[in-house]
Write a protein that holds these residues in place. Sequence first.
Motif: not given
Lengths: 287, 287, 287, 287
Positions: D25-38
């Motif tokens: 869901l996330k990594n050291y930079e923030g949310l995984v791009p696009g994960i909100g759509k999931t």
Amino acid sequence: MKRIDNFKTIIDKYDVIFFDAFGVLKNYEGLVPGIGKTFDYLKEQNKEYYIVTNDASRSPAQLADSYHKKGLHAITPDRIISSGMLTKEYLDLKVEGGIVAYLGTEDSAHYIESLGLHTIPISQVNSTNIDKINAVIFLDDEGFDWRNDLNIAVNVLRRRTIPAIVANTDNAYPVTVSEVSIAIGGLATMMEIVVGKKFIRFGKPDSQIFMFAYDLIRDYRPISKKDIVMVGDTLHTDILGGNKFGLDTVLVLSGNTLAHEVDNRITTTGIVPTYICESAVVEKDMF
Amino acid sequence: MKRIDNFKTIIDKYDVIFFDAFGVLKNYEGLVPGIGKTFDYLKEQNKEYYIVTNDASRSPAQLADSYHKKGLHAITPDRIISSGMLTKEYLDLKVEGGIVAYLGTEDSAHYIESLGLHTIPISQVNSTNIDKINAVIFLDDEGFDWRNDLNIAVNVLRRRTIPAIVANTDNAYPVTVSEVSIAIGGLATMMEIVVGKKFIRFGKPDSQIFMFAYDLIRDYRPISKKDIVMVGDTLHTDILGGNKFGLDTVLVLSGNTLAHEVDNRITTTGIVPTYICESAVVEKDMF
Amino acid sequence: MKRIDNFKTIIDKYDVIFFDAFGVLKNYEGLVPGIGKTFDYLKEQNKEYYIVTNDASRSPAQLADSYHKKGLHAITPDRIISSGMLTKEYLDLKVEGGIVAYLGTEDSAHYIESLGLHTIPISQVNSTNIDKINAVIFLDDEGFDWRNDLNIAVNVLRRRTIPAIVANTDNAYPVTVSEVSIAIGGLATMMEIVVGKKFIRFGKPDSQIFMFAYDLIRDYRPISKKDIVMVGDTLHTDILGGNKFGLDTVLVLSGNTLAHEVDNRITTTGIVPTYICESAVVEKDMF
Amino acid sequence: MKRIDNFKTIIDKYDVIFFDAFGVLKNYEGLVPGIGKTFDYLKEQNKEYYIVTNDASRSPAQLADSYHKKGLHAITPDRIISSGMLTKEYLDLKVEGGIVAYLGTEDSAHYIESLGLHTIPISQVNSTNIDKINAVIFLDDEGFDWRNDLNIAVNVLRRRTIPAIVANTDNAYPVTVSEVSIAIGGLATMMEIVVGKKFIRFGKPDSQIFMFAYDLIRDYRPISKKDIVMVGDTLHTDILGGNKFGLDTVLVLSGNTLAHEVDNRITTTGIVPTYICESAVVEKDMF
């Protein structure tokens, strides 16, 4: 020496008793003398009980039968939770079709086979069927040629990327008052080192076997972990596993852990039972 | 891919070459093709060489004989340093009298026996002689019944506080291009876990075998570690051991470590050879 | 209880005595009371002795100086064999140029630096010099910020394929009668697990430190392993290492191994000293 | 390369989705791009989901809040199952009174404290309160002085025979694309080796965290293991644990396991996911 508790007083406090088998109910000579009285008392008091065992060498029905032959009729198949049952559940959920190769006796495999999966002893794996093998299971230290069959298993697991499942986490088991035999868990530990892959293990102290028993009870009645006590003779399986699952625990001194060493073993391992008792026997005149 | 070095150019820089045996000089099919030319070149150049091997299944004389039968006459018994020789030295220095019980073939034990110690296969240990057993030695995976004899060994080592000596640290060895067999080192690893006592191990990567070879040279000539190169096919025995002892090291790709995986293996293990060569063969037209 | 041997009677039988330092000559309070008499006796009897220690936190000169300050003048720098010396030899033989990053005090690194290699504390590694780092060495648990610097070390060892050298194999060391501190060897064990690469370790029980001492003697006189006895307080370093190298061994009860637990420890580990003594003190009236 | 599966097609087949947090869901930079759509898709399809995480550094409420701040509102506290919750349950069931000493931040301890147990940072343990300490818990690698406080913890656990509980089984966690930090699980591994006692660990791959999530669902609806899929980026925690518990598993390539190494890692570990997907992102135009 730590205080020795009275076993009857302890079980009076709980609704459900989990018993380890070897070193608690029986030993290399047969039943623990007087253990039948414990089950008489449990029946009288209307307490529930389960045998939670790392023995995957036989089906629950065969295990129960072995108690009946010794004169203990309270242990029926539905009272037995074995690491073999977890192996069976795993195969049911995770292995779809193909052949399962096993190390153990025909009896140990027969129980797994009833699932509908095709099982063969590892010795029957060859170049014509190796690509259909979808799991290797370690069931019992008997029933196969160690040198020949362990070498076959190493090579099957090197060639195929399939699960290796160990249905017994013990490294050794007692055969006389002073002697042990290497268990299938000990052989599997070596295989895991030689093959270099991660095996899946079922059995105490892993939580999954306790959860299996806990679920089985919850299917017919509400229960809390506070109402269950685990009785065992081995710190690093029965007591560690019971503690971690959140159960109170009783260490009995009738098996692996002897009275003269119990304090030292608890201190050096850091595994602390809730209670310590001489044995799981409830004396007749107690009730 | 890391640069592949020329084997001839490398050995030109050293006075003494240490060779691993399996995967370097021979494999499951026989001699590595062309390896004889390497020894012709070493002779021509007046270089010294030793075979440093974890093979304790036979005496140096028997090992040398096995090369002669394959047509390689350069390998004489005095050129062979085996983990069996360290086991023999240990028994000589540390075990005074009594019986030594072994797991392995009669051949493997015969070499140890010549010390004057009485040796018996572990299967002959019983209640009448168990108190005279002063060491248990693990020599070879052949020559005994695994199930019966490993169980005897477990119980001897539980009852007696005596050294357990492992003359081969390998867990497995190749038997065909894709298959392995469990080695006596793998069986000993399991035994150590089951028994719970510390075993004594001889063989690469442990320094003691390199020191044994180094000492043997210094008995007849001055030498520095800078003048010796270790040639092997296995990172975690030949290369790790050679590096730690302070030798330059050559990884050859004719055995355990294949060309397509060498970079990845070096990076993931952190074990770095000084050089990497296709094999230990010096081509005829090179000299 | 096993028989307690007389220390004077034992050393009378050998030409050379190897002593462990901590728990044998000194403890957290200072010198072991009376230990000076042992060295008076050794001098009188013209026996040779060496201190064989896993302490890489200081140079032999600094270590000797610390004994002199406590009033023990017999221990001169040339009598000290430390795991730091093996680290130095390794760097000399195997690391050609570049920078060596260290975890430890400046003192511990100064000794290594004298080789001509450039050393920097691991905290000074950054993106401009990381590609010049050719080894990481673990010297002492003091002298650096654990959280900051261990994390730097993990990432250096993940990015660079270079040797990680541990100059002290101990996991912990005593600081009072009942308390210990985590040693650099313990930190290195964690780092090896986190990084997943194989580290190179110097120090007892590994044979290489015994060999280093043995070689040093042979440089000026002939000696056999039968003429040397190793005296230590720790079964799994001093005694295991001494035994494996082929030396007779004395376990003293003045440090890590206490009188009331010695039998149990020997039985459970399987590590058996040749002799057991109260301490390494030779009483005045004995000679 | 193994076939890459379509994430949307997979989740269509299950009723409940378990997600690992970091690397999914996330990594050291923030949310995984696009994960909100999931999560939009899951809501639209009326699928249930839980975050099953080894992160015990904060309470579920704080963890959920951190997602909200990044713009992901679907993750509410009741959707989070953390190893900290199992630690809390253990303390509730097994530690009656006294003080619990912790390694971690105040935030991490605050969550545990709400049980009514008195908690103190390990740095506040001293001779006046050490005998009241009834557990030591390892919560987070931040919030304490590693050198000072780990040494205190070693000595508390040597002196007292009390449980040591590790609320995070990870050895390290990523902090940038190429760098990691040592996690509290890595520190606890070292402590377990130094202290020599058995610690209790909660978190993937151990079954207990999966069971906790499974039970939580069964409290409000019937469910079978066949209806749940576990989505994670790490073979030896998410996938091994999910498989063993009997769930189908999805390995995503957005975190610890990269596309170019996935085949090799599966083959060498023997841990096989049911599916492999690029990421856990369901593209908008897919639904």
